[in-house]
Scaffold this motif. Structure first.
Motif, PDB file in Angstrom:
ATOM      1  N   ALA A  53      38.815  44.714  31.253  1.00  0.00           N
ATOM      2  CA  ALA A  53      38.716  44.231  32.634  1.00  0.00           C
ATOM      3  C   ALA A  53      37.813  43.000  32.724  1.00  0.00           C
ATOM      4  O   ALA A  53      38.116  42.048  33.442  1.00  0.00           O
ATOM      5  CB  ALA A  53      38.183  45.345  33.543  1.00  0.00           C
ATOM      6  N   ALA A  54      36.722  42.996  31.972  1.00  0.00           N
ATOM      7  CA  ALA A  54      35.824  41.842  31.971  1.00  0.00           C
ATOM      8  C   ALA A  54      36.506  40.624  31.359  1.00  0.00           C
ATOM      9  O   ALA A  54      36.375  39.507  31.862  1.00  0.00           O
ATOM     10  CB  ALA A  54      34.552  42.173  31.206  1.00  0.00           C
ATOM     11  N   ALA A  55      37.271  40.837  30.288  1.00  0.00           N
ATOM     12  CA  ALA A  55      38.008  39.733  29.657  1.00  0.00           C
ATOM     13  C   ALA A  55      39.046  39.174  30.633  1.00  0.00           C
ATOM     14  O   ALA A  55      39.218  37.955  30.729  1.00  0.00           O
ATOM     15  CB  ALA A  55      38.671  40.202  28.375  1.00  0.00           C
ATOM     16  N   ALA A  56      39.710  40.057  31.379  1.00  0.00           N
ATOM     17  CA  ALA A  56      40.688  39.606  32.369  1.00  0.00           C
ATOM     18  C   ALA A  56      40.002  38.822  33.492  1.00  0.00           C
ATOM     19  O   ALA A  56      40.525  37.801  33.955  1.00  0.00           O
ATOM     20  CB  ALA A  56      41.446  40.805  32.945  1.00  0.00           C
ATOM     21  N   GLU A  57      38.818  39.270  33.923  1.00  0.00           N
ATOM     22  CA  GLU A  57      38.084  38.556  34.969  1.00  0.00           C
ATOM     23  C   GLU A  57      37.656  37.171  34.481  1.00  0.00           C
ATOM     24  O   GLU A  57      37.756  36.186  35.213  1.00  0.00           O
ATOM     25  CB  GLU A  57      36.855  39.350  35.408  1.00  0.00           C
ATOM     26  N   LEU A  58      37.194  37.102  33.237  1.00  0.00           N
ATOM     27  CA  LEU A  58      36.811  35.809  32.679  1.00  0.00           C
ATOM     28  C   LEU A  58      38.016  34.880  32.556  1.00  0.00           C
ATOM     29  O   LEU A  58      37.923  33.684  32.831  1.00  0.00           O
ATOM     30  CB  LEU A  58      36.126  35.993  31.321  1.00  0.00           C
ATOM     31  N   ALA A  59      39.162  35.430  32.172  1.00  0.00           N
ATOM     32  CA  ALA A  59      40.380  34.626  32.076  1.00  0.00           C
ATOM     33  C   ALA A  59      40.779  34.102  33.457  1.00  0.00           C
ATOM     34  O   ALA A  59      41.211  32.958  33.597  1.00  0.00           O
ATOM     35  CB  ALA A  59      41.507  35.450  31.464  1.00  0.00           C
ATOM     36  N   ALA A  60      40.602  34.931  34.477  1.00  0.00           N
ATOM     37  CA  ALA A  60      40.914  34.499  35.846  1.00  0.00           C
ATOM     38  C   ALA A  60      39.972  33.383  36.294  1.00  0.00           C
ATOM     39  O   ALA A  60      40.343  32.558  37.133  1.00  0.00           O
ATOM     40  CB  ALA A  60      40.806  35.688  36.803  1.00  0.00           C
ATOM     41  N   ARG A  61      38.773  33.349  35.727  1.00  0.00           N
ATOM     42  CA  ARG A  61      37.803  32.305  36.059  1.00  0.00           C
ATOM     43  C   ARG A  61      37.999  31.047  35.203  1.00  0.00           C
ATOM     44  O   ARG A  61      37.260  30.089  35.328  1.00  0.00           O
ATOM     45  CB  ARG A  61      36.381  32.813  35.865  1.00  0.00           C
ATOM     46  N   GLY A  62      38.976  31.099  34.281  1.00  0.00           N
ATOM     47  CA  GLY A  62      39.290  29.935  33.467  1.00  0.00           C
ATOM     48  C   GLY A  62      38.633  29.916  32.104  1.00  0.00           C
ATOM     49  O   GLY A  62      38.672  28.905  31.405  1.00  0.00           O
ATOM     50  N   ALA A  63      38.043  31.018  31.687  1.00  0.00           N
ATOM     51  CA  ALA A  63      37.404  31.090  30.367  1.00  0.00           C
ATOM     52  C   ALA A  63      38.358  31.724  29.362  1.00  0.00           C
ATOM     53  O   ALA A  63      39.301  32.420  29.739  1.00  0.00           O
ATOM     54  CB  ALA A  63      36.126  31.912  30.444  1.00  0.00           C
ATOM     55  N   ARG A  64      38.096  31.488  28.106  1.00  0.00           N
ATOM     56  CA  ARG A  64      38.886  32.089  27.037  1.00  0.00           C
ATOM     57  C   ARG A  64      37.941  32.920  26.180  1.00  0.00           C
ATOM     58  O   ARG A  64      36.969  32.385  25.628  1.00  0.00           O
ATOM     59  CB  ARG A  64      39.551  31.003  26.201  1.00  0.00           C
ATOM     60  N   VAL A  65      38.202  34.223  26.088  1.00  0.00           N
ATOM     61  CA  VAL A  65      37.374  35.111  25.279  1.00  0.00           C
ATOM     62  C   VAL A  65      37.832  34.974  23.829  1.00  0.00           C
ATOM     63  O   VAL A  65      38.959  35.326  23.497  1.00  0.00           O
ATOM     64  CB  VAL A  65      37.482  36.578  25.759  1.00  0.00           C
TER      65      VAL A  65
END
Length: 145
Positions: A53-65
Motif C-alpha cells: 500500500a505504501a509503494a502504491a501511494e508513493l507511485a501515485a505521488r510520482g515516485a518509483r520504489v
C-alpha cells in the motif's frame, strides 16, 4: 584538591537552531527513485500488505520504489517483551539492516529513503548522514499538487 576537568560530567547539549534536524525541509518524492523501509513488530502480520500500500501511494505521488527493506522486531532474539521497542533509538533499525538499506540505496542510486514509520528529527538527521541522501517518513512527504 585538584579538580579534574571533564571527567564524569555530561557534555553540554547543543541548542537546536537553524540547520538542526527539525529544520529539514519536506522532500518532494515526485519523479524520485526511493528505497522504502518499514519497521514492524512480530505482532504485525499484514506487513507485506502495508508495504504494498505504501509503494502504491508513493507511485501515485510520482515516485518509483526501487528497493524495499523490512525490519521486524520480536521475530527472533529479544522475544515478545521487546516487540514495541526499536532496535536503536538513533536509527530505528538494527545495525545490519541499516547497512543493508545503505547498500540498496547506493546500488540503485536512489534519491531518498522513505520510512513507513514516523521518525524523530534526530533519527532523520542520523539516517540522512548514514544513507547520504534525504530520509523522510511517508507521513511527512507532501501530497502531489
Amino acid at each position: 584538591m585538584h579538580r579534574q576537568h571533564g571527567r564524569g560530567r555530561r557534555p553540554a547539549r547543543r541548542a537546536r537552531g537553524a540547520g538542526g534536524p527539525a529544520d529539514v525541509p519536506p522532500f518532494d518524492v515526485t519523479g524520485s527513485d526511493v528505497v522504502l523501509v518499514g519497521y514492524f513488530s512480530a505482532r504485525q502480520r499484514d506487513f507485506a500488505a502495508l508495504m504494498d500500500a505504501a509503494a502504491a501511494e508513493l507511485a501515485a505521488r510520482g515516485a518509483r520504489v526501487v528497493a524495499r527493506a523490512v525490519q521486524r522486531r520480536g521475530v527472533s532474539h529479544g522475544g515478545a517483551r521487546e516487540t514495541s521497542l526499536p532496535f536503536s533509538s538513533r536509527t530505528l533499525l538494527s545495525g545490519g539492516k541499516a547497512r543493508e538499506v545503505a547498500e540498496a540505496r547506493e546500488r540503485t542510486d536512489a534519491d531518498a529513503v522513505v520510512f513507513l514509520n514516523a521518525l524523530t528529527g534526530h533519527q532523520r538527521h542520523v539516517l540522512t548522514g548514514l544513507f547520504r541522501c534525504p530520509v523522510v517518513s511517508l507521513a511527512e512527504t507532501p501530497p502531489p499538487v
